[in-house]
Scaffold this active site. Structure first.
Site, PDB file in Angstrom:
ATOM      1  N   ASN A 169     -35.024  32.485 -93.837  1.00 25.34           N
ATOM      2  CA  ASN A 169     -35.813  32.562 -94.304  1.00 25.34           C
ATOM      3  C   ASN A 169     -37.376  33.480 -93.502  1.00 25.34           C
ATOM      4  O   ASN A 169     -37.144  34.534 -93.969  1.00 25.34           O
ATOM      5  CB  ASN A 169     -36.171  32.969 -95.654  1.00 25.34           C
ATOM      6  CG  ASN A 169     -34.527  32.651 -96.367  1.00 25.34           C
ATOM      7  OD1 ASN A 169     -33.471  33.406 -95.888  1.00 25.34           O
ATOM      8  ND2 ASN A 169     -34.181  31.816 -97.673  1.00 25.34           N
ATOM      9  N   PHE A 219     -27.045  35.562 -93.852  1.00 18.41           N
ATOM     10  CA  PHE A 219     -27.839  35.139 -93.086  1.00 18.41           C
ATOM     11  C   PHE A 219     -27.686  33.924 -92.320  1.00 18.41           C
ATOM     12  O   PHE A 219     -27.912  33.769 -91.446  1.00 18.41           O
ATOM     13  CB  PHE A 219     -28.670  35.397 -94.116  1.00 18.41           C
ATOM     14  CG  PHE A 219     -30.323  34.845 -92.951  1.00 18.41           C
ATOM     15  CD1 PHE A 219     -31.181  36.238 -92.516  1.00 18.41           C
ATOM     16  CD2 PHE A 219     -30.606  34.062 -93.631  1.00 18.41           C
ATOM     17  CE1 PHE A 219     -31.882  35.609 -92.093  1.00 18.41           C
ATOM     18  CE2 PHE A 219     -32.025  33.167 -93.375  1.00 18.41           C
ATOM     19  CZ  PHE A 219     -32.381  34.412 -92.068  1.00 18.41           C
ATOM     20  N   ASN A 220     -27.046  33.149 -93.264  1.00 21.64           N
ATOM     21  CA  ASN A 220     -27.479  31.426 -92.863  1.00 21.64           C
ATOM     22  C   ASN A 220     -26.551  31.439 -91.049  1.00 21.64           C
ATOM     23  O   ASN A 220     -27.085  30.689 -90.405  1.00 21.64           O
ATOM     24  CB  ASN A 220     -27.555  30.635 -93.470  1.00 21.64           C
ATOM     25  CG  ASN A 220     -28.089  30.404 -95.163  1.00 21.64           C
ATOM     26  OD1 ASN A 220     -29.222  30.816 -94.665  1.00 21.64           O
ATOM     27  ND2 ASN A 220     -27.477  29.989 -95.803  1.00 21.64           N
ATOM     28  N   ASP A 231     -28.240  30.165-102.735  1.00 19.28           N
ATOM     29  CA  ASP A 231     -28.525  28.497-102.795  1.00 19.28           C
ATOM     30  C   ASP A 231     -28.284  27.668-104.100  1.00 19.28           C
ATOM     31  O   ASP A 231     -27.505  26.338-103.384  1.00 19.28           O
ATOM     32  CB  ASP A 231     -29.746  28.592-102.365  1.00 19.28           C
ATOM     33  CG  ASP A 231     -29.614  29.085-100.192  1.00 19.28           C
ATOM     34  OD1 ASP A 231     -29.123  28.959-100.390  1.00 19.28           O
ATOM     35  OD2 ASP A 231     -31.103  29.352 -99.959  1.00 19.28           O
TER      36      ASP A 231
HETATM   37  C1  BDR Z   1     -28.090  32.936 -97.519  1.00 14.72           C
HETATM   38  O1  BDR Z   1     -29.579  33.332 -97.083  1.00 14.72           O
HETATM   39  C2  BDR Z   1     -30.488  33.617 -97.325  1.00 14.72           C
HETATM   40  O2  BDR Z   1     -31.557  34.770 -97.452  1.00 14.72           O
HETATM   41  C3  BDR Z   1     -31.296  32.345 -98.771  1.00 14.72           C
HETATM   42  O3  BDR Z   1     -31.918  32.608 -99.047  1.00 14.72           O
HETATM   43  C4  BDR Z   1     -29.558  32.211 -98.594  1.00 14.72           C
HETATM   44  O4  BDR Z   1     -29.417  31.003 -98.075  1.00 14.72           O
HETATM   45  C5  BDR Z   1     -27.567  33.971 -98.671  1.00 14.72           C
HETATM   46  O5  BDR Z   1     -27.230  34.661 -97.302  1.00 14.72           O
HETATM   47 CA    CA Z   2     -31.274  30.119 -97.744  1.00 12.78          CA
END
Ligand code: BDR
Ligand code: CA
Length: 316
Positions: free
Chosen positions: A39, A167-168, A242
């Site tokens: 992040n 994202f992750n 999360d």
């Molecule tokens: C995930 O991406 C991050 O922005 C958040 O913490 C979460 O882990 C959601 O896509």
């Molecule tokens: Ca996260």
């Protein structure tokens, strides 16, 4: 007592996941919190993890800094969602919880190798760089992993950082590929489920009404987090991605999942980071994931409130 390692990139929602886990010392032995870049850059995620330990009055928790860059790609961060610090919405301070000297990957390897077979639960809530690097460097660690309960991926919801990637997974698709192919049981909380637990104004107000410093901090962070999603998606509140991982470990009956294959796209420029979830078993790829697709959102927020109320007792 369940031994866990939380691998995270706080992030307001990672912070809430940490506070949820730290509220149950009789259930979780947190053998370490490992920070990864995601992040926001690593220097902030590791500090944020330590700030959260301070807030929970658990300064004895061991926090490690890990990988500052994804395995093969350049880091992309998400300040637009989380603010400059990653946990905008609370006051930032220099935490007392120390940063351990060891690199998070070395810690993960040593801690797992020292643990009995199939005994440690890994809870990754950020890009999977630390975990995959540990597996790549010492595959023998897998023998000691009980299961992996992670936040990442999407099927029905599409992507939140590209049209097809969450994202992750998008930040480090090569790491995600290693983890999804590692052979240990995986439970994945993708956007399909996390988009069902929205932190509406009423829910944030209920948290604030608990009137303890941790609940206040959570309400502050969620109010900030809320702004972005309300503007971008027109949704009623931000998804608490999360914390679904820890909520699942505490109350699995709140969730519904399906055993299937999840494979990660690592090549295509268009869809890199996409999680191909074989929900209908249309391939003969091996089952590797309990793909969670539904949650009792009311039950989830009751659990969150109960958990945060525990901090009133410790503050009294
Ligand atoms: C995930 O991406 C991050 O922005 C958040 O913490 C979460 O882990 C959601 O896509
Ligand atoms: Ca996260």
């Amino acid at each position: 007592m369940r031994e866990i390692i939380i691998d995270c990139d706080p992030g307001q929602d990672d912070a809430v996941a940490l506070l949820l886990a730290l509220a149950y010392p009789e259930t979780f032995e947190i053998i370490g919190i490992t920070a990864v870049a995601g992040n926001v850059p690593l220097s902030l995620t590791e500090r944020n993890a330590r700030i959260i330990c301070d807030l929970a009055k658990r300064e004895d928790t061991r926090v490690f800094a890990g990988c500052a860059q994804p395995m093969k790609r350049a880091l992309c961060t998400a300040e637009a969602v989380h603010g400059k610090t990653g946990i905008d919405g609370i006051e930032i301070f220099e935490p007392e919880t120390p940063l351990e000297e060891a690199h998070a990957v070395d810690f993960i390897i040593e801690a797992l190798l020292a643990a009995p077979a199939h005994s440690v639960t890994l809870v990754p809530t950020g890009p999977l760089t630390n975990i995959a690097t540990a597996i790549e460097r010492e595959p023998g660690v897998l023998e000691h992993v009980d299961e992996i309960v992670l936040m990442g991926g999407a099927m029905r919801e599409g992507g939140n950082f590209s049209p097809s990637a969450e994202f992750n997974i998008l930040v480090d698709p090569h790491a995600a590929d290693i983890v999804f192919r590692c052979g240990r049981p995986i439970t994945a909380m993708g956007l399909d489920v996390t988009h069902q637990v929205l932190s509406t104004r009423e829910r944030v107000a209920a948290i604030r009404a608990l009137k303890n410093p941790v609940a206040d901090a959570v309400a502050g962070m969620l109010s900030f987090f809320h702004r972005h999603d309300a503007a971008k998606y027109g949704s009623e509140g931000a998804p608490l991605h999360d914390p679904c991982t820890i909520a699942y470990l505490l109350q699995p009956e709140l969730f519904a999942g399906r055993q299937c294959n999840v494979s990660v796209e690592t090549e295509s420029e268009l869809t890199i980071g996409h999680t191909a979830v074989d929900f209908w078993h249309v391939t003969d790829r091996p089952i590797n994931t309990n793909w969670i697709y539904q949650v009792d959102a009311h039950g989830f927020y009751s659990l969150l409130n109960e958990s945060l109320a525990r901090y009133s007792e410790s503050a009294a």
